[in-house]
Design an enzyme around this catalytic site. Structure first.
Site, PDB file in Angstrom:
ATOM      1  N   GLY A 294      -3.595  20.477 -21.983  1.00  0.00           N
ATOM      2  CA  GLY A 294      -4.598  21.500 -21.988  1.00  0.00           C
ATOM      3  C   GLY A 294      -5.073  22.097 -23.138  1.00  0.00           C
ATOM      4  N   HIS A 295      -5.396  23.251 -23.095  1.00  0.00           N
ATOM      5  CA  HIS A 295      -5.758  23.895 -24.426  1.00  0.00           C
ATOM      6  C   HIS A 295      -4.992  23.664 -25.488  1.00  0.00           C
ATOM      7  CE1 HIS A 295      -8.676  26.151 -21.569  1.00  0.00           C
ATOM      8  NE2 HIS A 295      -9.483  26.288 -22.521  1.00  0.00           N
ATOM      9  N   VAL A 296      -3.767  24.455 -25.370  1.00  0.00           N
ATOM     10  CA  VAL A 296      -2.473  24.421 -26.189  1.00  0.00           C
ATOM     11  C   VAL A 296      -2.177  23.134 -26.510  1.00  0.00           C
ATOM     12  CG1 VAL A 296      -0.729  25.489 -27.199  1.00  0.00           C
ATOM     13  CG2 VAL A 296      -1.901  26.695 -25.529  1.00  0.00           C
TER      14      VAL A 296
ATOM     15  N   GLY B  54       1.436  18.252 -20.601  1.00  0.00           N
ATOM     16  CA  GLY B  54       0.417  19.196 -20.410  1.00  0.00           C
ATOM     17  C   GLY B  54      -0.629  19.183 -21.800  1.00  0.00           C
TER      18      GLY B  54
ATOM     19  N   LYS C  61       1.197  41.230 -17.424  1.00  0.00           N
ATOM     20  CA  LYS C  61       0.443  39.999 -17.068  1.00  0.00           C
ATOM     21  C   LYS C  61      -0.295  40.120 -16.018  1.00  0.00           C
ATOM     22  CE  LYS C  61       0.537  35.241 -18.697  1.00  0.00           C
ATOM     23  NZ  LYS C  61       0.368  34.994 -20.024  1.00  0.00           N
TER      24      LYS C  61
HETATM   25  P1  NAD Z   1      -4.240  24.751 -19.628  1.00  0.00           P
HETATM   26  O1  NAD Z   1      -4.405  25.196 -18.191  1.00  0.00           O
HETATM   27  O2  NAD Z   1      -5.513  24.719 -20.559  1.00  0.00           O
HETATM   28  O3  NAD Z   1      -3.338  23.606 -19.605  1.00  0.00           O
HETATM   29  C1  NAD Z   1      -2.372  23.330 -19.009  1.00  0.00           C
HETATM   30  C2  NAD Z   1      -2.144  21.778 -18.507  1.00  0.00           C
HETATM   31  O4  NAD Z   1      -1.159  21.412 -17.945  1.00  0.00           O
HETATM   32  C3  NAD Z   1      -3.679  21.019 -17.779  1.00  0.00           C
HETATM   33  O5  NAD Z   1      -4.250  20.150 -18.249  1.00  0.00           O
HETATM   34  C4  NAD Z   1      -2.793  21.096 -16.492  1.00  0.00           C
HETATM   35  O6  NAD Z   1      -3.493  19.831 -15.845  1.00  0.00           O
HETATM   36  C5  NAD Z   1      -1.403  20.388 -17.003  1.00  0.00           C
HETATM   37  N1  NAD Z   1      -0.534  20.279 -15.829  1.00  0.00           N
HETATM   38  C6  NAD Z   1      -0.311  21.239 -14.617  1.00  0.00           C
HETATM   39  N2  NAD Z   1       0.860  20.853 -14.258  1.00  0.00           N
HETATM   40  C7  NAD Z   1       1.428  19.827 -14.708  1.00  0.00           C
HETATM   41  C8  NAD Z   1       2.587  19.096 -14.699  1.00  0.00           C
HETATM   42  N3  NAD Z   1       3.528  19.445 -13.742  1.00  0.00           N
HETATM   43  N4  NAD Z   1       2.689  17.918 -15.365  1.00  0.00           N
HETATM   44  C9  NAD Z   1       1.863  17.606 -16.328  1.00  0.00           C
HETATM   45  N5  NAD Z   1       0.593  18.525 -16.802  1.00  0.00           N
HETATM   46  C10 NAD Z   1       0.655  19.585 -15.979  1.00  0.00           C
HETATM   47  O7  NAD Z   1      -3.254  25.807 -20.235  1.00  0.00           O
HETATM   48  P2  NAD Z   1      -2.970  26.376 -21.718  1.00  0.00           P
HETATM   49  O8  NAD Z   1      -3.645  27.489 -22.207  1.00  0.00           O
HETATM   50  O9  NAD Z   1      -3.149  24.991 -22.542  1.00  0.00           O
HETATM   51  O10 NAD Z   1      -1.461  26.908 -21.557  1.00  0.00           O
HETATM   52  C11 NAD Z   1      -0.378  25.810 -21.468  1.00  0.00           C
HETATM   53  C12 NAD Z   1       0.831  26.758 -21.326  1.00  0.00           C
HETATM   54  O11 NAD Z   1       1.091  27.523 -22.471  1.00  0.00           O
HETATM   55  C13 NAD Z   1       1.170  27.594 -19.951  1.00  0.00           C
HETATM   56  O12 NAD Z   1       2.333  27.725 -19.534  1.00  0.00           O
HETATM   57  C14 NAD Z   1       0.578  28.981 -20.741  1.00  0.00           C
HETATM   58  O13 NAD Z   1       1.047  30.031 -19.999  1.00  0.00           O
HETATM   59  C15 NAD Z   1       1.286  28.895 -21.848  1.00  0.00           C
HETATM   60  N6  NAD Z   1       0.766  29.658 -22.949  1.00  0.00           N
HETATM   61  C16 NAD Z   1      -0.659  29.600 -23.286  1.00  0.00           C
HETATM   62  C17 NAD Z   1      -1.074  30.306 -24.404  1.00  0.00           C
HETATM   63  C18 NAD Z   1      -2.602  30.105 -24.756  1.00  0.00           C
HETATM   64  O14 NAD Z   1      -2.823  30.827 -25.853  1.00  0.00           O
HETATM   65  N7  NAD Z   1      -3.631  29.370 -24.043  1.00  0.00           N
HETATM   66  C19 NAD Z   1      -0.453  31.213 -25.056  1.00  0.00           C
HETATM   67  C20 NAD Z   1       1.037  31.287 -24.875  1.00  0.00           C
HETATM   68  C21 NAD Z   1       1.601  30.711 -23.582  1.00  0.00           C
END
Ligand code: NAD
Length: 355
Positions: free
Chosen positions: A182-184, A180, A81
Site C-alpha cells: 500500500g502507501h507505506v 502489503g 485513534k
Molecule cells: P494501505 O491501506 O495503503 O496499505 C495496506 C496494504 O496492505 C493494502 O495494499 C492492502 O491490500 C494490503 N493488505 C491488507 N491485508 C493484507 C494481507 N493479509 N496480506 C497482504 N496484504 C494485505 O495502508 P498504509 O498506509 O500503507 O499502512 C500500512 C500499515 O502501516 C498499516 O498497518 C498502518 O496502520 C501502518 N502505518 C501507516 C502509516 C502511514 O503513514 N500510512 C503510519 C504508521 C503506521
C-alpha cells in the site's frame, strides 16, 4: 467476554466517543488513550470490521500504540485513534464532513490524520469542518501524504536492526519480504530496491502488486498464503496488525522483523518473548513507524520538511538504543521501548502536576 469499561481499564484509556449519523452512513469510534503529553493525535482507519467489538478493540489497541509512539518519538502529543466501520467504497464527502463535525466537537482533544484506507483528499473534506486535522494536501496548507516519511523511518529502523543482527547496516543482497504494497509498503520497496536488497512482495490486492511490478522490475511477487514458510532475512509487515502470532512465529526463519504495520504482535506479552526465543530481532512497530506522525504533527507548529527528515532519521539511533536496553535488562525489545515511552509520560506528568 470483557465489557468496554473493562477493556478501557485494562488498557488505561481516558475516553471513547461513538459517532453515528444515519444520513451519511457514518459509524465511527474515536478512542483517546492518554493526553498527558498533549492532545491525542492519531489517524482514522476505515475498515469493514466483522463486528462492532472488533472495531472497538482495534480502536483501543491502535490508540494505545499512538501514545507510546508519540512519547518515544519525543513529540508533545498524546495518543488517540479513530476507526470508521464501513466498506472503503462507502466513503463520501458527506461522511467525511459529518465525521469532521464530530472531531470538532471534541474541541482539539483529538486531532486526526490518515490511516489504512484514508488519504489526503479525505483529510481535506474533514478540514472543511474542523481545524483539528493533519495530513491535508500541500495545496490546502498541509504536509500531504505522511507515508513517505513512515517508510523512510521504517527503512532507518530496518538498517539499525541489520547493524545489530549482522554488525553492519547494509541491506545489499538481503532478502526482504514486504507484506502489503500500500502507501507505506511501496515507498519502503523503493528504498530497499535503491539499497540493493532482494525484495519479495505480497498483497491481497492485485492492483497494488501490478503497481509495484510496473515500477520495479526485480521485485519478486509471492503468494500471501505461504509467506511465513519463505526463506528470507527480514520480514517487513506493512499490511494490518497481529501478523506475529503463535503460528507465524513458529514458522518464521528470518533474522529480523521490521515493518510499518501497527500492533504487529498479537499479544506483546506472549509474542515479544517468543521472538526472542526464536532468535529473531524485533524492531518495535511504534518506534520505527513513527515517521508519519512526526511529519503530520509538524503541521501543528509550522511545517519544515528538512526538520522533519532529520527527526525521522533519529529513528536509527533510537532503535539501537532500544536494542541496547533490551540486552542490558534482558527484556524483549517491545518491552524496552514501552519502558522508555512510559517513563517519559510519567516524568512529564510529574512536571505538570507541580506547575
Ligand atoms: P494501505 O491501506 O495503503 O496499505 C495496506 C496494504 O496492505 C493494502 O495494499 C492492502 O491490500 C494490503 N493488505 C491488507 N491485508 C493484507 C494481507 N493479509 N496480506 C497482504 N496484504 C494485505 O495502508 P498504509 O498506509 O500503507 O499502512 C500500512 C500499515 O502501516 C498499516 O498497518 C498502518 O496502520 C501502518 N502505518 C501507516 C502509516 C502511514 O503513514 N500510512 C503510519 C504508521 C503506521
Amino acid at each position: 467476554m470483557q465489557t468496554i469499561f473493562e477493556h478501557m481499564q485494562q488498557m488505561e484509556h481516558e475516553q471513547i466517543v461513538f459517532c453515528h449519523d444515519p444520513h451519511s452512513g457514518l459509524n465511527a469510534i474515536i478512542a483517546i488513550h492518554n493526553t498527558t503529553l498533549g492532545p491525542a493525535l492519531g489517524g482514522t482507519r476505515v475498515w469493514n470490521y466483522n463486528s462492532h467489538e472488533d472495531a472497538i478493540i482495534d480502536a483501543l489497541r491502535l490508540s494505545r500504540g499512538m501514545t507510546y509512539k508519540n512519547a518515544i518519538s519525543g513529540l508533545n502529543i498524546g495518543g488517540g485513534k479513530a476507526v470508521i466501520i464501513a466498506d472503503p467504497s462507502m466513503k463520501s464527502e458527506a461522511l467525511w464532513r459529518r465525521y469532521g463535525k464530530f472531531v470538532n466537537s471534541l474541541n482539539g482533544k483529538y486531532i486526526t490524520a490518515e490511516d489504512v484506507n484514508t488519504n489526503t483528499s479525505d483529510m481535506e473534506y474533514i478540514s472543511l469542518e474542523t481545524k483539528f486535522v493533519t495530513g491535508v494536501p500541500e495545496y490546502a496548507g498541509g504536509s500531504g501524504d505522511p507515508s513517505p516519511f513512515t517508510a523512510y523511518g521504517v527503512f532507518m529502523g530496518m538498517k539499525a536492526s541489520a547493524k545489530k543482527a549482522y554488525g553492519n547496516d547494509s541491506l545489499v543482497g538481503k532478502k526482504v519480504m514486504v507484506q502489503g504494497a500500500g502507501h507505506v509498503g511501496q515507498y519502503l520497496i523503493g528504498h530497499l530496491v535503491n539499497e540493493g536488497a532482494k525484495v519479495m512482495v505480497s498483497d491481497i490486492d492485485n492492483a497494488k502488486i501490478r503497481q509495484v511490478v510496473d515500477k520495479y522490475r526485480n521485485v519478486e511477487v509471492v503468494d500471501n498464503k505461504g509467506i511465513f514458510e519463505l526463506d528470507m532475512d527480514i520480514y517487513a509487515p506493512c499490511a494490518l496488525g497481529a501478523t506475529l502470532n503463535d503460528d507465524s512465529i513458529s514458522k518464521l526463519k528470518c533474522a529480523i522483523v521490521a515493518g510499518a504495520a501497527n500492533n504487529q504482535l498479537a499479544d506483546e506479552n506472549v509474542h515479544g518473548p517468543m521472538l526472542v526465543e526464536r532468535n529473531i530481532l524485533y524492531a518495535p512497530d511504534f518506534l520505527i513507524n513513527a515517521g508519519g506522525v512526526i511529519n503530520v504533527s509538524a503541521e501543528l507548529e509550522g511545517y519544515n520538511e528538512g526538520k522533519v527528515k532529520s527527526a525521522v532519521e533519529k529513528i536509527y539511533d533510537r532503535t539501537l538504543d532500544i536494542f541496547a536496553l533490551s540486552a542490558k535488562e534482558n527484556i524483549h525489545t517491545q518491552a524496552a521501548a514501552m519502558k522508555i515511552a512510559q517513563k517519559r509520560i510519567s516524568d512529564i506528568a510529574q512536571v505538570k502536576s507541580r506547575m
